[in-house]
Design a protein around this motif. Structure first.
Motif, PDB file in Angstrom:
ATOM      1  N   ASP A  48       0.834  -1.205   0.000  1.00 49.68           N
ATOM      2  CA  ASP A  48       0.000   0.000   0.000  1.00 49.68           C
ATOM      3  C   ASP A  48       0.866   1.251   0.000  1.00 49.68           C
ATOM      4  O   ASP A  48       0.587   2.223  -0.709  1.00 49.68           O
ATOM      5  N   PHE A  49       1.942   1.241   0.794  1.00 46.87           N
ATOM      6  CA  PHE A  49       2.851   2.384   0.831  1.00 46.87           C
ATOM      7  C   PHE A  49       3.432   2.636  -0.561  1.00 46.87           C
ATOM      8  O   PHE A  49       3.447   3.769  -1.047  1.00 46.87           O
ATOM      9  N   GLN A  50       3.890   1.579  -1.216  1.00 50.28           N
ATOM     10  CA  GLN A  50       4.466   1.720  -2.553  1.00 50.28           C
ATOM     11  C   GLN A  50       3.418   2.230  -3.555  1.00 50.28           C
ATOM     12  O   GLN A  50       3.724   3.064  -4.407  1.00 50.28           O
ATOM     13  N   PHE A  51       2.200   1.746  -3.430  1.00 51.58           N
ATOM     14  CA  PHE A  51       1.113   2.179  -4.319  1.00 51.58           C
ATOM     15  C   PHE A  51       0.880   3.684  -4.191  1.00 51.58           C
ATOM     16  O   PHE A  51       0.833   4.401  -5.194  1.00 51.58           O
ATOM     17  N   TYR A  52       0.720   4.166  -2.960  1.00 54.12           N
ATOM     18  CA  TYR A  52       0.484   5.601  -2.742  1.00 54.12           C
ATOM     19  C   TYR A  52       1.723   6.421  -3.099  1.00 54.12           C
ATOM     20  O   TYR A  52       1.617   7.522  -3.629  1.00 54.12           O
ATOM     21  N   HIS A  53       2.878   5.886  -2.795  1.00 54.21           N
ATOM     22  CA  HIS A  53       4.128   6.603  -3.025  1.00 54.21           C
ATOM     23  C   HIS A  53       4.375   6.846  -4.512  1.00 54.21           C
ATOM     24  O   HIS A  53       4.926   7.876  -4.899  1.00 54.21           O
ATOM     25  N   LYS A  54       3.968   5.905  -5.351  1.00 55.85           N
ATOM     26  CA  LYS A  54       4.187   6.033  -6.795  1.00 55.85           C
ATOM     27  C   LYS A  54       3.305   7.108  -7.433  1.00 55.85           C
ATOM     28  O   LYS A  54       3.604   7.592  -8.515  1.00 55.85           O
ATOM     29  N   GLN A  55       2.233   7.483  -6.763  1.00 60.81           N
ATOM     30  CA  GLN A  55       1.308   8.486  -7.307  1.00 60.81           C
ATOM     31  C   GLN A  55       1.812   9.890  -6.955  1.00 60.81           C
ATOM     32  O   GLN A  55       1.237  10.595  -6.140  1.00 60.81           O
ATOM     33  N   THR A  56       2.883  10.279  -7.618  1.00 69.87           N
ATOM     34  CA  THR A  56       3.540  11.543  -7.276  1.00 69.87           C
ATOM     35  C   THR A  56       2.654  12.761  -7.511  1.00 69.87           C
ATOM     36  O   THR A  56       2.843  13.789  -6.876  1.00 69.87           O
TER      37      THR A  56
ATOM     38  N   THR B  44      -0.103  15.198  -1.810  1.00 69.04           N
ATOM     39  CA  THR B  44      -0.848  15.893  -0.752  1.00 69.04           C
ATOM     40  C   THR B  44      -2.022  15.046  -0.285  1.00 69.04           C
ATOM     41  O   THR B  44      -2.249  14.894   0.908  1.00 69.04           O
ATOM     42  N   GLU B  45      -2.733  14.478  -1.225  1.00 67.47           N
ATOM     43  CA  GLU B  45      -3.882  13.621  -0.906  1.00 67.47           C
ATOM     44  C   GLU B  45      -3.440  12.315  -0.239  1.00 67.47           C
ATOM     45  O   GLU B  45      -4.101  11.797   0.657  1.00 67.47           O
ATOM     46  N   ASN B  46      -2.309  11.777  -0.670  1.00 65.55           N
ATOM     47  CA  ASN B  46      -1.869  10.466  -0.186  1.00 65.55           C
ATOM     48  C   ASN B  46      -1.022  10.500   1.078  1.00 65.55           C
ATOM     49  O   ASN B  46      -0.835   9.456   1.704  1.00 65.55           O
ATOM     50  N   LEU B  47      -0.511  11.658   1.465  1.00 60.68           N
ATOM     51  CA  LEU B  47       0.334  11.723   2.657  1.00 60.68           C
ATOM     52  C   LEU B  47      -0.353  11.138   3.892  1.00 60.68           C
ATOM     53  O   LEU B  47       0.211  10.255   4.547  1.00 60.68           O
ATOM     54  N   PRO B  48      -1.580  11.547   4.239  1.00 56.31           N
ATOM     55  CA  PRO B  48      -2.230  10.935   5.414  1.00 56.31           C
ATOM     56  C   PRO B  48      -2.466   9.432   5.244  1.00 56.31           C
ATOM     57  O   PRO B  48      -2.419   8.683   6.211  1.00 56.31           O
TER      58      PRO B  48
ATOM     59  N   LEU C  29      -9.186   6.970  10.490  1.00 54.48           N
ATOM     60  CA  LEU C  29      -7.831   7.286  10.933  1.00 54.48           C
ATOM     61  C   LEU C  29      -7.143   8.220   9.934  1.00 54.48           C
ATOM     62  O   LEU C  29      -6.505   9.197  10.329  1.00 54.48           O
ATOM     63  N   ILE C  30      -7.284   7.935   8.658  1.00 56.37           N
ATOM     64  CA  ILE C  30      -6.689   8.786   7.617  1.00 56.37           C
ATOM     65  C   ILE C  30      -7.208  10.211   7.746  1.00 56.37           C
ATOM     66  O   ILE C  30      -6.440  11.174   7.724  1.00 56.37           O
ATOM     67  N   GLU C  31      -8.499  10.347   7.901  1.00 53.16           N
ATOM     68  CA  GLU C  31      -9.104  11.679   8.042  1.00 53.16           C
ATOM     69  C   GLU C  31      -8.647  12.357   9.334  1.00 53.16           C
ATOM     70  O   GLU C  31      -8.371  13.556   9.355  1.00 53.16           O
ATOM     71  N   TYR C  32      -8.543  11.595  10.421  1.00 51.98           N
ATOM     72  CA  TYR C  32      -8.085  12.156  11.700  1.00 51.98           C
ATOM     73  C   TYR C  32      -6.656  12.686  11.564  1.00 51.98           C
ATOM     74  O   TYR C  32      -6.349  13.782  12.032  1.00 51.98           O
ATOM     75  N   ILE C  33      -5.793  11.915  10.924  1.00 55.38           N
ATOM     76  CA  ILE C  33      -4.411  12.354  10.721  1.00 55.38           C
ATOM     77  C   ILE C  33      -4.393  13.610   9.852  1.00 55.38           C
ATOM     78  O   ILE C  33      -3.681  14.576  10.149  1.00 55.38           O
ATOM     79  N   ARG C  34      -5.184  13.610   8.799  1.00 53.95           N
ATOM     80  CA  ARG C  34      -5.233  14.765   7.897  1.00 53.95           C
ATOM     81  C   ARG C  34      -5.634  16.041   8.632  1.00 53.95           C
ATOM     82  O   ARG C  34      -5.066  17.109   8.410  1.00 53.95           O
ATOM     83  N   LEU C  35      -6.580  15.919   9.533  1.00 54.66           N
ATOM     84  CA  LEU C  35      -7.101  17.095  10.234  1.00 54.66           C
ATOM     85  C   LEU C  35      -6.297  17.500  11.468  1.00 54.66           C
ATOM     86  O   LEU C  35      -6.337  18.663  11.878  1.00 54.66           O
ATOM     87  N   ASN C  36      -5.566  16.563  12.068  1.00 49.97           N
ATOM     88  CA  ASN C  36      -4.969  16.843  13.377  1.00 49.97           C
ATOM     89  C   ASN C  36      -3.451  16.811  13.448  1.00 49.97           C
ATOM     90  O   ASN C  36      -2.882  17.292  14.422  1.00 49.97           O
ATOM     91  N   MET C  37      -2.779  16.231  12.475  1.00 48.83           N
ATOM     92  CA  MET C  37      -1.325  16.155  12.538  1.00 48.83           C
ATOM     93  C   MET C  37      -0.739  17.384  11.843  1.00 48.83           C
ATOM     94  O   MET C  37      -1.081  17.668  10.689  1.00 48.83           O
TER      95      MET C  37
END
Length: 131
Positions: A50-58, A62-66, A89-97
């Motif tokens: 999953d990390f590699q999948f999101y990481h490849k979408q350069t 911004t959308e994939n960081l959380p 969790l993704i949304e929580y990280i996006r809003l709070n980190m």
């Protein structure tokens, strides 16, 4: 007044990212506590894929960081994708980190990814020699 406040709010953009922050095994984001997967041997194949999948979408960093962070930041008392809603969790990280912590942690993940790749190559090399 508003202009000055906005300038103050974005002042952090001029500071270099602390790429060498120590990534602790437990962190607090907002008012919640999380454990952090820091050991390569604790990373599941699905997490790495999953990390590699999101990481490849350069074009979508911004959308994939959380999403990438949520692969390694787990709610306290849980295991990866077990007993909690990953999308929440993704949304929580996006809003709070804060962005500084998010980018610093992302740098850590980049380093971890390189280590995982080296381990994988070493393993494949040893397996090839056996044949």
């Amino acid at each position: 007044q508003t202009y000055r406040r906005l300038l103050e709010d974005i002042k952090f953009l001029n500071k270099p990212i602390d790429n060498h922050k120590i990534v602790h095994s437990k962190i607090k984001i907002g008012d919640k506590k999380f454990k952090v997967i820091r050991n390569i041997s604790d990373v599941l194949t699905g997490q790495y894929q999953d990390f590699q999948f999101y990481h490849k979408q350069t074009d979508k960093y911004t959308e994939n960081l959380p999403k990438m962070l949520a692969l390694f930041i787990i709610p306290d008392g849980h295991h990866y994708d077990d007993g909690y809603d990953l999308n929440e969790l993704i949304e929580y990280i996006r809003l709070n980190m804060c962005i500084e912590d998010a980018l610093s942690f992302f740098y850590y993940l980049e380093t971890l990814s390189i280590k995982l790749l080296k381990v994988s190559l070493k393993y494949l090399k040893s397996e090839t020699k056996k044949k």
